[in-house]
Design an enzyme around this catalytic site. Sequence first.
Site, PDB file in Angstrom:
ATOM      1  N   CYS A 193      -1.291   0.545   7.340  1.00  0.00           N
ATOM      2  CA  CYS A 193      -3.030   0.250   7.324  1.00  0.00           C
ATOM      3  C   CYS A 193      -3.224  -0.831   6.521  1.00  0.00           C
ATOM      4  O   CYS A 193      -3.402  -1.906   6.971  1.00  0.00           O
ATOM      5  CB  CYS A 193      -3.834   1.631   6.939  1.00  0.00           C
ATOM      6  SG  CYS A 193      -3.640   3.053   8.231  1.00  0.00           S
ATOM      7  N   ARG A 194      -3.492  -0.668   5.420  1.00  0.00           N
ATOM      8  CA  ARG A 194      -4.109  -1.637   4.375  1.00  0.00           C
ATOM      9  C   ARG A 194      -3.024  -2.825   4.119  1.00  0.00           C
ATOM     10  O   ARG A 194      -3.473  -4.010   4.323  1.00  0.00           O
ATOM     11  CB  ARG A 194      -4.329  -0.955   2.834  1.00  0.00           C
ATOM     12  CG  ARG A 194      -5.512  -0.075   3.018  1.00  0.00           C
ATOM     13  CD  ARG A 194      -5.732   0.835   1.718  1.00  0.00           C
ATOM     14  NE  ARG A 194      -4.566   1.791   1.853  1.00  0.00           N
ATOM     15  CZ  ARG A 194      -4.263   2.606   0.683  1.00  0.00           C
ATOM     16  NH1 ARG A 194      -5.061   2.618  -0.186  1.00  0.00           N
ATOM     17  NH2 ARG A 194      -3.239   3.429   0.564  1.00  0.00           N
ATOM     18  N   SER A 195      -1.855  -2.625   3.753  1.00  0.00           N
ATOM     19  CA  SER A 195      -1.003  -3.634   3.568  1.00  0.00           C
ATOM     20  C   SER A 195      -0.855  -4.663   4.710  1.00  0.00           C
ATOM     21  O   SER A 195      -0.843  -5.933   4.718  1.00  0.00           O
ATOM     22  CB  SER A 195       0.225  -3.386   2.856  1.00  0.00           C
ATOM     23  OG  SER A 195       1.049  -2.632   3.451  1.00  0.00           O
TER      24      SER A 195
ATOM     25  N   ASN B  62       2.206   1.482   4.387  1.00  0.00           N
ATOM     26  CA  ASN B  62       2.644   0.196   5.100  1.00  0.00           C
ATOM     27  C   ASN B  62       1.979   0.316   6.715  1.00  0.00           C
ATOM     28  O   ASN B  62       2.748  -0.435   7.526  1.00  0.00           O
ATOM     29  CB  ASN B  62       4.081  -0.312   5.128  1.00  0.00           C
ATOM     30  CG  ASN B  62       4.283  -1.733   5.237  1.00  0.00           C
ATOM     31  OD1 ASN B  62       5.330  -2.157   5.719  1.00  0.00           O
ATOM     32  ND2 ASN B  62       3.334  -2.511   5.224  1.00  0.00           N
TER      33      ASN B  62
ATOM     34  N   ASP C 230      -8.109   4.476   0.687  1.00  0.00           N
ATOM     35  CA  ASP C 230      -7.045   4.730   1.983  1.00  0.00           C
ATOM     36  C   ASP C 230      -7.933   5.082   3.215  1.00  0.00           C
ATOM     37  O   ASP C 230      -8.607   6.202   3.225  1.00  0.00           O
ATOM     38  CB  ASP C 230      -6.056   6.119   1.532  1.00  0.00           C
ATOM     39  CG  ASP C 230      -5.053   5.817   2.358  1.00  0.00           C
ATOM     40  OD1 ASP C 230      -4.907   5.512   3.757  1.00  0.00           O
ATOM     41  OD2 ASP C 230      -3.825   6.337   2.005  1.00  0.00           O
TER      42      ASP C 230
ATOM     43  N   CYS D 190       0.935  -1.208   0.079  1.00  0.00           N
ATOM     44  CA  CYS D 190      -0.047  -0.099   0.039  1.00  0.00           C
ATOM     45  C   CYS D 190       0.763   1.305  -0.160  1.00  0.00           C
ATOM     46  O   CYS D 190       2.171   1.041  -0.327  1.00  0.00           O
ATOM     47  CB  CYS D 190      -0.966  -0.113   1.211  1.00  0.00           C
ATOM     48  SG  CYS D 190       0.027  -0.011   2.896  1.00  0.00           S
TER      49      CYS D 190
END
Length: 144
Positions: free
Chosen positions: A13-15, A11, A118, A8
């Site tokens: 939150c999402r990934s 690095n 995001d 993401c």
Amino acid sequence: MRKVLFVCLGNICRSPMAEMILKELVRERKLEFEYEIASRGISREEEGNDIYFLAKRKLYQEEIPVEPHQAHQITQRDIDSFDDILVMENSHKKAILRNYRVEYPEKVQRLLDTDISDPWYSGDFDTVFEQLYEGCLKYLEKRL
Ligand code: 4NP
């Protein structure tokens, strides 16, 4: 051994959420020795930082175990060594193909057919979790 890297922007939150989700799905299927799973960011903005607390809280709520984490920017070595590089947005794919040498561009794929927006800005960790979970399930189904 299949090596999977989630990417993401930051690095935090999402990934890393996707990393923890896929690790849990793989454990549930007793496939943990067949996969190496990690995550990185496009930017260096959050280098060394832990998963954002709201992302962690959502994972805990969903009973997904959370491992210690330090954010890192993706490197050329990562590009070369991982088999599947699963990004959250088309912009991440473009940034990777622009800034690194990618011998097999087809290994860089978006996790879902749509961008996963995001949560750092939206604050909507519920939707992001659903999208990441769906993407991870679909990824595993394709692999099995
Ligand atoms: P992520 O969220 O890409 O899902 O980890 C973000 C976290 C931090 C920033 C941007 C996105 N930032 O600009 O610091």
